[in-house]
Write a protein that holds these residues in place. Structure first.
Motif, PDB file in Angstrom:
ATOM      1  N   GLU A  62      53.016 -22.537 -43.572  1.00  0.00           N
ATOM      2  CA  GLU A  62      52.754 -23.532 -42.527  1.00  0.00           C
ATOM      3  C   GLU A  62      53.635 -24.749 -42.801  1.00  0.00           C
ATOM      4  N   VAL A  63      54.295 -25.219 -41.742  1.00  0.00           N
ATOM      5  CA  VAL A  63      55.165 -26.386 -41.882  1.00  0.00           C
ATOM      6  C   VAL A  63      54.314 -27.634 -41.626  1.00  0.00           C
ATOM      7  N   TYR A  98      51.299 -39.290 -44.582  1.00  0.00           N
ATOM      8  CA  TYR A  98      50.732 -37.999 -44.179  1.00  0.00           C
ATOM      9  C   TYR A  98      50.355 -38.049 -42.696  1.00  0.00           C
ATOM     10  N   PRO A  99      50.304 -36.890 -42.080  1.00  0.00           N
ATOM     11  CA  PRO A  99      50.080 -36.857 -40.629  1.00  0.00           C
ATOM     12  C   PRO A  99      48.823 -37.596 -40.164  1.00  0.00           C
ATOM     13  N   VAL A 105      49.888 -39.109 -36.774  1.00  0.00           N
ATOM     14  CA  VAL A 105      50.008 -38.085 -35.735  1.00  0.00           C
ATOM     15  C   VAL A 105      49.243 -38.453 -34.453  1.00  0.00           C
ATOM     16  N   GLU A 161      50.865 -38.641 -30.835  1.00  0.00           N
ATOM     17  CA  GLU A 161      50.397 -37.843 -29.696  1.00  0.00           C
ATOM     18  C   GLU A 161      50.094 -38.734 -28.509  1.00  0.00           C
ATOM     19  N   ILE A 196      55.241 -37.376 -30.248  1.00  0.00           N
ATOM     20  CA  ILE A 196      55.020 -36.168 -31.046  1.00  0.00           C
ATOM     21  C   ILE A 196      55.994 -35.051 -30.639  1.00  0.00           C
ATOM     22  N   ASN A 232      52.468 -26.721 -36.184  1.00  0.00           N
ATOM     23  CA  ASN A 232      51.288 -27.262 -35.505  1.00  0.00           C
ATOM     24  C   ASN A 232      51.690 -27.916 -34.180  1.00  0.00           C
ATOM     25  N   ARG A 288      40.261 -28.715 -32.199  1.00  0.00           N
ATOM     26  CA  ARG A 288      39.665 -30.037 -31.942  1.00  0.00           C
ATOM     27  C   ARG A 288      40.156 -30.655 -30.631  1.00  0.00           C
TER      28      ARG A 288
HETATM   29  O1    G Z   1      48.518 -31.453 -45.173  1.00  0.00           O
HETATM   30  P1    G Z   1      48.450 -32.521 -44.192  1.00  0.00           P
HETATM   31  O2    G Z   1      47.777 -33.754 -44.724  1.00  0.00           O
HETATM   32  O3    G Z   1      49.843 -32.757 -43.735  1.00  0.00           O
HETATM   33  O4    G Z   1      47.690 -32.170 -42.819  1.00  0.00           O
HETATM   34  C1    G Z   1      46.951 -33.089 -42.085  1.00  0.00           C
HETATM   35  C2    G Z   1      46.753 -32.690 -40.639  1.00  0.00           C
HETATM   36  O5    G Z   1      47.941 -32.986 -39.930  1.00  0.00           O
HETATM   37  C3    G Z   1      46.487 -31.226 -40.486  1.00  0.00           C
HETATM   38  O6    G Z   1      45.287 -31.048 -39.707  1.00  0.00           O
HETATM   39  C4    G Z   1      47.657 -30.686 -39.705  1.00  0.00           C
HETATM   40  O7    G Z   1      47.246 -29.823 -38.682  1.00  0.00           O
HETATM   41  C5    G Z   1      48.259 -31.922 -39.094  1.00  0.00           C
HETATM   42  N1    G Z   1      49.726 -31.776 -39.017  1.00  0.00           N
HETATM   43  C6    G Z   1      50.574 -31.565 -40.026  1.00  0.00           C
HETATM   44  N2    G Z   1      51.847 -31.459 -39.569  1.00  0.00           N
HETATM   45  C7    G Z   1      51.768 -31.563 -38.218  1.00  0.00           C
HETATM   46  C8    G Z   1      52.706 -31.517 -37.155  1.00  0.00           C
HETATM   47  O8    G Z   1      53.907 -31.302 -37.353  1.00  0.00           O
HETATM   48  N3    G Z   1      52.265 -31.673 -35.900  1.00  0.00           N
HETATM   49  C9    G Z   1      50.960 -31.878 -35.632  1.00  0.00           C
HETATM   50  N4    G Z   1      50.605 -32.037 -34.343  1.00  0.00           N
HETATM   51  N5    G Z   1      50.020 -31.937 -36.586  1.00  0.00           N
HETATM   52  C10   G Z   1      50.423 -31.775 -37.881  1.00  0.00           C
END
Ligand code: G
Ligand code: G
Ligand code: MN
Length: 530
Positions: free
Chosen positions: A308-309, A322-323, A327, A331, A336, A366, A402
């Motif tokens: 998973e990226v 961190y996302p 994120v 969004e 995003i 994701n 979610r």
């Molecule tokens: O491991 P991490 O803390 O990165 O993940 C935190 C949350 O952020 C996870 O629920 C994951 O789905 C989300 N996330 C991580 N990378 C991405 C991304 O590239 N796009 C989106 N939309 N969500 C992400």
């Protein structure tokens, strides 16, 4: 990061507010100064115009009254007697003129020769000037003072009596915005008629007797038709202040409004400049988003089958974010979409060798509903897949439960159907944390389901959530969905899932999220690559 942005924003806002306040007050003071000077000159001009008009009206009155005397026929009065026709003429004159209450003819030595009916006044001492206004005279019988407007005609003088209220009314009627109006007899230095408040008048200017006095709002103007009389007038201070106030408000209000709009605009600019959105835009331009990889283990094949990226943000301050810190803002602002495209491009670039040498290995990204609403995203996505020549079966797309799509959204259903047909892998992420139901799972064409770590972590705890694991797994199997369990940390959790026939495991038990170098190393060590 966010607190730092907020602190900087607060500091700049404070500085701007102070600056704006000082600037506005300075401008306001300058505008007030200039406009007050302007309105003062304007009001003075108007006042002087009104005073001139009043003088003009008084001259007109004097001329009208004097004119009557000119119309008297010539009589020889040397005899010292009054010809009877003259008395009649005088009576007629008085009767026909609104302002005149009596008329008389006197000789050179000031003896009354003739007078209109009812007039029984000794004429005042004659004046050498002509015409002249004399008085006030207090009649023995009668309430009102009278004034004598006298002119020399040949050997005799003709005089018209004007009573005080008539003269005062005339002045009042023709004076606009004046606090005081008076008629001043220059011969004996006295104010003979006045309306309003004499104290308001600056007496200095009488002594100087000129028009350009220091006081702009007091004037003295000589009457043209009377040799001994000047008009004194002073403007009304309350009127003046009101007029100035209105003018000032009129000038200030638009300025204040403009200044306020400018303030709002700048504050918004500052807010935007120090917003997370702005920081994200800049990070996007600087390509500060980069991928890390969390491998997914296939229990059946006993090797890593994909990764998973996950997005990371390397900030200007060398911080890694961190996302969960950015994120949701990305969004909300729609950023995003380009951010994900940047991430996908970097991941495909880094993993190109890994993907092309291992046809069974996939990368999982994701996505959020924003990607599905943006027409550009899939164009960009397909373009990248084509450019890096990665077949769809090596690419997985995760959509979190979610933020579910509206299940009636035909466009999204169509898009997912299309993606499945092309061969992409579709995963419902964080399963169990949202409210999807069976109907939803049937409507959208997922082929993987990822059990949320919340459920995985409940394994062995005896919590209610623990029992749900089995139900989720059973349901997924009956819908022919592959199951991935995320957040697997312990042997107990792994064994439980293995027993429940969960084939794919993701979590710290096997690997945390790592760089491409460490992912490659992990793959090689575990014999996952050929
Ligand atoms: O491991 P991490 O803390 O990165 O993940 C935190 C949350 O952020 C996870 O629920 C994951 O789905 C989300 N996330 C991580 N990378 C991405 C991304 O590239 N796009 C989106 N939309 N969500 C992400
Ligand atoms: O989008 P998704 O929920 O799949 O993102 C995975 C999130 O779970 C990331 O924040 C990642 O850091 C976190 N994660 C991955 N493996 C584990 C794990 O074994 N334990 C815990 N507590 N968190 C994990
Ligand atoms: Mn995920």
């Amino acid at each position: 990061m966010i607190t730092k942005l907020q602190a900087e924003q607060a500091r700049l806002r404070y500085q701007f507010r102070i600056g704006w306040l000082v600037f506005t007050l300075l401008i306001l003071a300058a505008v007030a100064f200039v406009s007050l000077e302007h309105i003062r000159l304007k009001i003075r001009g108007e006042f002087q115009q009104h005073a001139n008009h009043l003088v003009f009206k008084l001259d007109e009155l004097v001329e009208d009254v004097l004119e009557i005397g000119h119309k008297l026929p010539y009589y020889d009065t040397r005899s010292g007697h009054c010809p009877p026709q003259l008395t009649e003429k005088l009576n007629n004159m008085v009767f026909n003129n609104l302002y005149v209450s009596g008329a008389m003819v006197s000789d050179e030595s000031n003896h009354t020769l003739c007078s209109s009916a009812g007039l029984n006044l000794p004429p005042p001492a004659p004046d050498q000037q002509s015409p002249v206004l004399l008085g006030p005279i207090h009649p023995a019988h009668g309430n009102n003072d009278v004034f004598l407007l006298q002119q020399r005609l040949g050997q005799y003088r003709v005089g018209m009596y004007l009573i005080r209220p008539v003269l005062e009314d005339f002045i009042r009627k023709h004076s606009v915005g004046m606090d005081f109006v008076g008629l001043y007899n220059r011969n004996n230095n006295s104010v003979i008629v006045q309306t309003g408040n004499l104290a308001a008048f600056d007496n200095h200017i009488l002594r100087a007797d000129n028009r350009d006095s220091n006081n702009d709002f007091d004037v003295t103007l000589p009457l043209q038709n009377l040799d001994n009389i000047s008009l004194l007038a002073s403007s009304h201070p309350v009127d003046r202040l009101q007029q100035m106030g209105r003018y000032l408000a009129l000038v200030m209000l638009p300025f204040l409004l403009l200044s306020w709009l400018f303030y709002r605009y700048c504050i918004q600019l500052i807010q935007h400049r120090f917003s997370l959105e702005f920081a994200l835009m800049r990070a996007l331009k600087k390509e500060q988003f980069y991928p890390v990889y969390q491998a997914i283990y296939d229990e059946e094949q006993q090797r890593f089958c994909g990764a998973e990226v996950l997005m990371r943000w390397h900030t200007d301050d060398d911080e890694t974010l961190y996302p969960d810190q950015f994120v949701s803002e990305a969004e909300a602002s729609g950023l995003i979409v380009p951010m994900t495209l940047q991430l996908i491009e970097k991941a495909l670039h880094e993993c190109h060798a890994l993907l092309t040498h291992n046809a069974a290995f996939y990368l999982s990204f994701n996505l959020s509903p924003a990607h599905f609403r943006d027409a550009q995203f899939f164009t960009g996505f397909h373009e990248l897949c084509t450019r890096y020549a990665i077949p769809p079966r090596q690419l997985m797309l995760e959509m979190t439960e979610r933020e579910l799509f509206n299940k009636d959204d035909a466009d999204v259903a169509q898009r997912m159907h299309d993606l499945r047909k092309r061969g992409y892998l579709l995963t419902l992420d964080d399963f169990g944390t949202g409210h999807s139901n069976l109907q939803y799972l049937q409507q959208f064409q997922f082929n993987y389901l990822k059990i949320d770590k919340l459920f995985v972590h409940s394994i062995g705890t005896g919590a209610i959530t623990e029992t749900l694991n089995q139900s989720i797994i059973t349901m997924a199997h009956s819908l022919h969905l592959h199951v991935i369990a995320e957040g697997v940390e312990t042997q107990i959790q792994r064994d439980y899932l293995h027993k429940a026939r969960v084939r794919y495991i993701q979590g710290w038990f096997y690997s945390e999220a790592v760089t491409i170098q460490r992912l490659t190393h992990l793959m090689e060590q575990s014999g996952s690559v050929t």
